[in-house]
Design an enzyme around this catalytic site. Structure first.
Site, PDB file in Angstrom:
ATOM      1  N   VAL A  14      70.695  42.216 119.824  1.00  0.00           N
ATOM      2  CA  VAL A  14      69.411  41.535 120.031  1.00  0.00           C
ATOM      3  C   VAL A  14      68.916  41.714 121.470  1.00  0.00           C
ATOM      4  O   VAL A  14      67.733  41.992 121.706  1.00  0.00           O
ATOM      5  CB  VAL A  14      69.524  40.035 119.665  1.00  0.00           C
ATOM      6  N   ARG A  45      79.523  41.433 129.194  1.00  0.00           N
ATOM      7  CA  ARG A  45      80.956  41.319 129.458  1.00  0.00           C
ATOM      8  C   ARG A  45      81.526  42.600 130.038  1.00  0.00           C
ATOM      9  O   ARG A  45      82.331  42.599 130.929  1.00  0.00           O
ATOM     10  CB  ARG A  45      81.688  41.058 128.126  1.00  0.00           C
ATOM     11  N   LYS A 105      71.989  30.285 116.490  1.00  0.00           N
ATOM     12  CA  LYS A 105      71.888  29.185 115.498  1.00  0.00           C
ATOM     13  C   LYS A 105      73.110  28.295 115.485  1.00  0.00           C
ATOM     14  O   LYS A 105      73.019  27.089 115.267  1.00  0.00           O
ATOM     15  CB  LYS A 105      71.599  29.701 114.087  1.00  0.00           C
ATOM     16  N   ILE A 136      61.119  36.394 110.793  1.00  0.00           N
ATOM     17  CA  ILE A 136      60.127  35.528 110.123  1.00  0.00           C
ATOM     18  C   ILE A 136      59.851  34.315 111.014  1.00  0.00           C
ATOM     19  O   ILE A 136      60.791  33.613 111.386  1.00  0.00           O
ATOM     20  CB  ILE A 136      60.651  34.992 108.763  1.00  0.00           C
ATOM     21  N   GLU A 190      77.363  38.692 112.109  1.00  0.00           N
ATOM     22  CA  GLU A 190      77.783  37.939 113.289  1.00  0.00           C
ATOM     23  C   GLU A 190      79.021  38.589 113.895  1.00  0.00           C
ATOM     24  O   GLU A 190      79.733  39.341 113.221  1.00  0.00           O
ATOM     25  CB  GLU A 190      78.124  36.500 112.889  1.00  0.00           C
ATOM     26  N   ASP A 201      76.966  30.714 108.537  1.00  0.00           N
ATOM     27  CA  ASP A 201      75.731  31.083 109.242  1.00  0.00           C
ATOM     28  C   ASP A 201      74.515  30.512 108.503  1.00  0.00           C
ATOM     29  O   ASP A 201      73.599  29.951 109.126  1.00  0.00           O
ATOM     30  CB  ASP A 201      75.642  32.609 109.342  1.00  0.00           C
ATOM     31  N   LYS A 205      71.706  27.660 109.814  1.00  0.00           N
ATOM     32  CA  LYS A 205      70.247  27.816 109.759  1.00  0.00           C
ATOM     33  C   LYS A 205      69.620  26.711 108.918  1.00  0.00           C
ATOM     34  O   LYS A 205      68.555  26.185 109.246  1.00  0.00           O
ATOM     35  CB  LYS A 205      69.908  29.196 109.181  1.00  0.00           C
ATOM     36  N   GLY A 302      68.715  42.160 112.573  1.00  0.00           N
ATOM     37  CA  GLY A 302      68.455  43.484 113.149  1.00  0.00           C
ATOM     38  C   GLY A 302      67.836  43.336 114.530  1.00  0.00           C
ATOM     39  O   GLY A 302      67.258  42.296 114.862  1.00  0.00           O
TER      40      GLY A 302
HETATM   41  P1  NDP Z   1      76.209  41.152 120.096  1.00  0.00           P
HETATM   42  O1  NDP Z   1      77.639  40.863 119.893  1.00  0.00           O
HETATM   43  O2  NDP Z   1      75.660  42.470 119.712  1.00  0.00           O
HETATM   44  O3  NDP Z   1      75.849  40.911 121.647  1.00  0.00           O
HETATM   45  C1  NDP Z   1      76.372  39.865 122.405  1.00  0.00           C
HETATM   46  C2  NDP Z   1      76.130  40.159 123.876  1.00  0.00           C
HETATM   47  O4  NDP Z   1      76.579  39.078 124.647  1.00  0.00           O
HETATM   48  C3  NDP Z   1      76.883  41.403 124.359  1.00  0.00           C
HETATM   49  O5  NDP Z   1      76.079  42.113 125.254  1.00  0.00           O
HETATM   50  C4  NDP Z   1      78.091  40.820 125.084  1.00  0.00           C
HETATM   51  O6  NDP Z   1      78.512  41.620 126.165  1.00  0.00           O
HETATM   52  C5  NDP Z   1      77.505  39.540 125.625  1.00  0.00           C
HETATM   53  N1  NDP Z   1      78.531  38.515 125.804  1.00  0.00           N
HETATM   54  C6  NDP Z   1      79.245  37.922 124.825  1.00  0.00           C
HETATM   55  N2  NDP Z   1      80.091  37.031 125.370  1.00  0.00           N
HETATM   56  C7  NDP Z   1      79.885  37.071 126.699  1.00  0.00           C
HETATM   57  C8  NDP Z   1      80.448  36.387 127.799  1.00  0.00           C
HETATM   58  N3  NDP Z   1      81.414  35.492 127.641  1.00  0.00           N
HETATM   59  N4  NDP Z   1      79.991  36.679 129.041  1.00  0.00           N
HETATM   60  C9  NDP Z   1      79.024  37.590 129.204  1.00  0.00           C
HETATM   61  N5  NDP Z   1      78.444  38.273 128.190  1.00  0.00           N
HETATM   62  C10 NDP Z   1      78.883  38.005 126.973  1.00  0.00           C
HETATM   63  O7  NDP Z   1      75.413  39.971 119.374  1.00  0.00           O
HETATM   64  P2  NDP Z   1      73.938  40.002 118.782  1.00  0.00           P
HETATM   65  O8  NDP Z   1      73.017  40.614 119.738  1.00  0.00           O
HETATM   66  O9  NDP Z   1      74.001  40.507 117.387  1.00  0.00           O
HETATM   67  O10 NDP Z   1      73.647  38.442 118.639  1.00  0.00           O
HETATM   68  C11 NDP Z   1      73.259  37.681 119.767  1.00  0.00           C
HETATM   69  C12 NDP Z   1      72.806  36.306 119.275  1.00  0.00           C
HETATM   70  O11 NDP Z   1      71.688  36.466 118.417  1.00  0.00           O
HETATM   71  C13 NDP Z   1      73.844  35.539 118.452  1.00  0.00           C
HETATM   72  O12 NDP Z   1      73.708  34.162 118.698  1.00  0.00           O
HETATM   73  C14 NDP Z   1      73.457  35.850 117.023  1.00  0.00           C
HETATM   74  O13 NDP Z   1      73.857  34.844 116.122  1.00  0.00           O
HETATM   75  C15 NDP Z   1      71.950  35.862 117.160  1.00  0.00           C
HETATM   76  N6  NDP Z   1      71.240  36.604 116.145  1.00  0.00           N
HETATM   77  C16 NDP Z   1      71.610  37.891 115.854  1.00  0.00           C
HETATM   78  C17 NDP Z   1      70.888  38.625 114.928  1.00  0.00           C
HETATM   79  C18 NDP Z   1      71.255  40.022 114.583  1.00  0.00           C
HETATM   80  O14 NDP Z   1      70.612  40.599 113.695  1.00  0.00           O
HETATM   81  N7  NDP Z   1      72.240  40.631 115.230  1.00  0.00           N
HETATM   82  C19 NDP Z   1      69.728  38.042 114.243  1.00  0.00           C
HETATM   83  C20 NDP Z   1      69.412  36.687 114.643  1.00  0.00           C
HETATM   84  C21 NDP Z   1      70.151  36.015 115.562  1.00  0.00           C
HETATM   85  P3  NDP Z   1      79.108  43.111 125.921  1.00  0.00           P
HETATM   86  O15 NDP Z   1      77.970  43.884 125.344  1.00  0.00           O
HETATM   87  O16 NDP Z   1      79.471  43.597 127.274  1.00  0.00           O
HETATM   88  O17 NDP Z   1      80.252  42.945 124.973  1.00  0.00           O
HETATM   89  N1  HSE Z   2      74.301  37.470 110.782  1.00  0.00           N
HETATM   90  C1  HSE Z   2      72.982  36.985 110.544  1.00  0.00           C
HETATM   91  C2  HSE Z   2      72.528  37.430 109.167  1.00  0.00           C
HETATM   92  C3  HSE Z   2      72.047  37.511 111.590  1.00  0.00           C
HETATM   93  O1  HSE Z   2      73.170  38.298 108.583  1.00  0.00           O
HETATM   94  O2  HSE Z   2      71.555  36.885 108.665  1.00  0.00           O
HETATM   95  C4  HSE Z   2      70.687  36.891 111.509  1.00  0.00           C
HETATM   96  O3  HSE Z   2      70.718  35.564 111.870  1.00  0.00           O
END
Ligand code: NDP
Ligand code: HSE
Length: 436
Positions: A14, A45, A105, A136, A190, A201, A205, A302
Site C-alpha cells: 500500500v 524495516r 483495520k 470503495i 494480510e 480481517d 472491518k 491491492g
Molecule cells: P506490507 O507488509 O506490504 O507493508 C508493510 C510495510 O510496513 C513494509 O514496508 C514494512 O517494511 C513496514 N513495516 C512493518 N513493520 C515495521 C516496523 N516495525 N518498523 C518499520 N516498518 C515496518 O503491508 P501492506 O502494504 O499490504 O498493508 C499495510 C496496511 O494496509 C495494513 O494495515 C493492511 O491491513 C492494510 N491494507 C492492505 C491492503 C492490501 O491490499 N495489501 C488493502 C487494505 C488495507 P519492509 O518493507 O522494510 O519490510
Molecule cells: N487482506 C485484505 C483482503 C486486504 O484480502 O481483503 C484488504 O483489506
C-alpha cells in the site's frame, strides 16, 4: 501556499501504491486539495529491500522518530499494519498534534475507541477509509452520504483474499492452498494470511462498519467469527446445484432483540447481485430506512485501489486543516457523547436458515433418524437430498436446507445428528441469507 508535509510509516504494497498515486496525480490532487503534498520521509524495516516504487534512499529510514518528531510533518500515514509498533506510533503522532491516515483495520477495530478519544483531546483527525473495502469509499458513504438514514442492516463481501479463493475454487476448481498463494503474490493478503482465511480481517472491518452504521463503540470482541478454511469443494458444488453461491460475508443487522454482528461463510441465491461479486472485488450492501437498499462495489485490496482510499483521506485531512475540530465529521459518524451501548445479540440467539451436510452410511433409516431429530427440535425442513455414493463407497452425503430458526436449536440438532451411529465425520453447516 507551502506544500503539506507528509510522513509515511510503511513502504510495502500500500505504501508503494500511495507514493505512485501521489506522484502521478499530483496536479489533480493539488486542484482538489488546494495545496501541494510532499512526502518528507518513509519508514520501513529493511532498507535493502527492492521496492515497487522509486524512492530516494536518503528519504527512507528505519527510524520512526524522523517522522514522529519532525514538527514540520503535519500528516502521518500509517501503512505498516499490525498492532505494535503501529499503535504506539499512531498515539505518538496524535500526541505530537499530527493528523493520522491509516489503512490498519486491525488497529482501528481493536484500539479505535482509545485512538479516537486521544485524537479528540488533541483536536486532530484520524482517517481510515482504506481500512474497509479497499478502494470503495464505504466509510464516507455510510458516515456522510447516508447520514440521514436509520441504518437497518449491512452485509458485505469485505475480504478480498477469501473472495478470490472462493472464486478460484468455484470457477477453476483450484485447490485452496494454490488460490491463497496467488492472493498473497498479488498483494491482497494480510502479513498473517490466517487473518484473511479465518474471517478475522472481515470481522475487523465489520466491527468498523457496524460502529459507524449504528452509532455503537467498536466492539470486535462481540463479533461472531468463522472463516473459509474448513469449506470443502463438495459444499461449493452442492450449493451451486441448489442455486446458491458460497460467499464470506460480514453481516450487521438491527433486530428487536439487539444487533447481530457476525462474519462467516454464507449461501446466497445465485441471482442476487452480491452473489456475483467475484475475485478480489468487494461489495457492501447497506439498507437504510429512507434510501432502501444500496450496494457499493469495487476492488477490495491491492496497491493502487487501496492507495486511492488513502490518498482521498489525505486530501480530506488537508482540506480540514483549518477547520475548527468541533465542526469536523465525527470519527465514528455519530457525536462521541451520543454513541449507544445498544445490546449485541449472542450468536445463539441469531435466526438464520441453514444448509447442513452430513456424511452418512448408506443404510435404511438414516434419513428418518435425521428428520426425527429435526422435528423434535421444531426445525422445519425446506429440502432434503441424499446424494449418490461416490464409486464403491458405502458413504453418502445427506444435504438439508432448513428454514429460519434460532442458532441454538441448530446447534442442538447438529450435536444430535453427529451422535447417530450412521453418521461419519463432522456435520457441515452453512447459513443461508436470501436477501429478498
Ligand atoms: P506490507 O507488509 O506490504 O507493508 C508493510 C510495510 O510496513 C513494509 O514496508 C514494512 O517494511 C513496514 N513495516 C512493518 N513493520 C515495521 C516496523 N516495525 N518498523 C518499520 N516498518 C515496518 O503491508 P501492506 O502494504 O499490504 O498493508 C499495510 C496496511 O494496509 C495494513 O494495515 C493492511 O491491513 C492494510 N491494507 C492492505 C491492503 C492490501 O491490499 N495489501 C488493502 C487494505 C488495507 P519492509 O518493507 O522494510 O519490510
Ligand atoms: N487482506 C485484505 C483482503 C486486504 O484480502 O481483503 C484488504 O483489506
Amino acid at each position: 501556499m507551502s506544500a503539506v508535509r507528509l510522513g509515511l510509516l510503511g513502504f510495502g504494497v500500500v505504501g508503494g501504491g500511495v507514493v505512485r498515486v501521489l506522484t502521478r496525480n499530483a496536479h489533480e490532487i493539488n486542484r482538489r486539495a488546494g495545496r501541494d503534498m510532499e512526502i518528507v520521509c518513509i519508514v520501513a524495516r529493511d532498507l535493502k529491500k527492492a521496492r515497487a516504487s522509486e524512492w530516494p534512499t536518503e528519504k527512507l529510514t528505519t527510524d520512526a522518530d524522523r517522522v514522529l518528531k519532525d514538527p514540520s510533518i503535519e500528516v502521518v500515514v500509517e501503512l505498516m499494519g499490525g498492532i505494535e509498533p503501529a499503535r504506539s506510533y499512531v498515539l505518538a503522532a496524535i500526541e505530537a498534534g499530527k493528523h493520522v491516515v491509516t489503512a490498519n483495520k486491525a488497529l482501528i477495530a481493536l484500539h479505535g475507541n482509545d485512538i479516537f478519544a486521544a485524537a479528540r483531546r488533541r483536536g486532530v483527525v484520524v482517517a481510515f477509509e482504506a481500512a474497509v473495502g479497499g478502494g470503495i469509499p464505504i466509510i464516507k458513504a455510510i458516515r456522510e452520504g447516508l447520514a440521514g438514514n436509520r441504518i437497518r442492516a449491512l452485509a458485505g463481501i469485505i475480504n478480498g483474499t477469501s473472495n478470490y479463493i472462493l472464486t478460484q475454487m468455484r470457477e477453476n476448481g483450484a485447490e485452496f492452498a494454490d488460490a491463497l498463494r496467488e492472493a498473497q503474490a498479488l498483494g491482497y493478503a494480510e502479513a498473517d494470511p490466517t487473518f484473511d482465511i479465518d474471517g478475522i480481517d472481515a470481522a475487523h472491518k465489520l466491527t468498523i462498519l457496524a460502529a459507524i452504521a449504528f452509532g455503537i463503540p467498536l466492539r470486535f470482541e462481540s463479533c461472531h467469527v468463522e472463516g473459509i478454511r474448513n469449506l470443502e469443494s463438495a459444499d461449493i458444488r452442492y450449493a451451486q446445484e441448489l442455486g446458491f453461491r458460497v460467499k464470506h460475508l460480514g453481516i450487521a443487522r438491527r433486530t428487536a432483540a439487539g444487533i447481530e454482528l457476525r462474519a462467516h461463510p454464507v449461501l446466497i441465491p445465485h441471482k442476487r447481485l452480491i452473489a456475483n461479486v467475484d475475485g478480489v472485488m468487494n461489495a457492501v450492501l447497506v439498507e437504510g430506512d429512507a434510501v432502501g437498499s444500496t450496494l457499493f462495489y469495487g476492488p477490495g485490496a491491492g496497491a493502487e485501489p487501496t492507495a486511492s482510499a488513502v490518498v482521498a483521506d489525505i486530501i480530506d485531512v488537508v482540506r480540514t486543516l483549518t477547520t475548527d475540530p468541533q465542526l469536523r465529521v465525527p470519527h465514528l459518524a455519530f457525536q462521541p457523547d451520543a454513541l449507544s451501548e445498544g445490546p449485541l445479540l449472542a450468536m445463539a440467539e441469531v435466526e438464520t436458515a441453514c444448509y447442513l451436510r452430513a456424511e452418512a452410511l448408506d443404510r435404511p433409516g438414516v434419513l428418518a433418524d435425521i428428520t426425527r431429530i429435526l422435528a423434535d427440535l421444531g426445525i422445519s425442513i425446506e429440502a432434503i437430498q441424499q446424494r449418490p455414493p461416490v464409486g464403491s463407497s458405502a458413504r453418502v452425503d445427506v444435504i438439508l436446507l432448513i428454514h429460519k430458526i434460532r442458532e441454538a436449536q441448530v446447534n442442538q440438532a447438529i450435536e444430535r445428528i453427529a451422535a447417530l451411529d450412521s453418521i461419519v465425520g463432522p456435520i457441515r453447516r452453512l447459513r443461508v441469507e436470501m436477501f429478498d
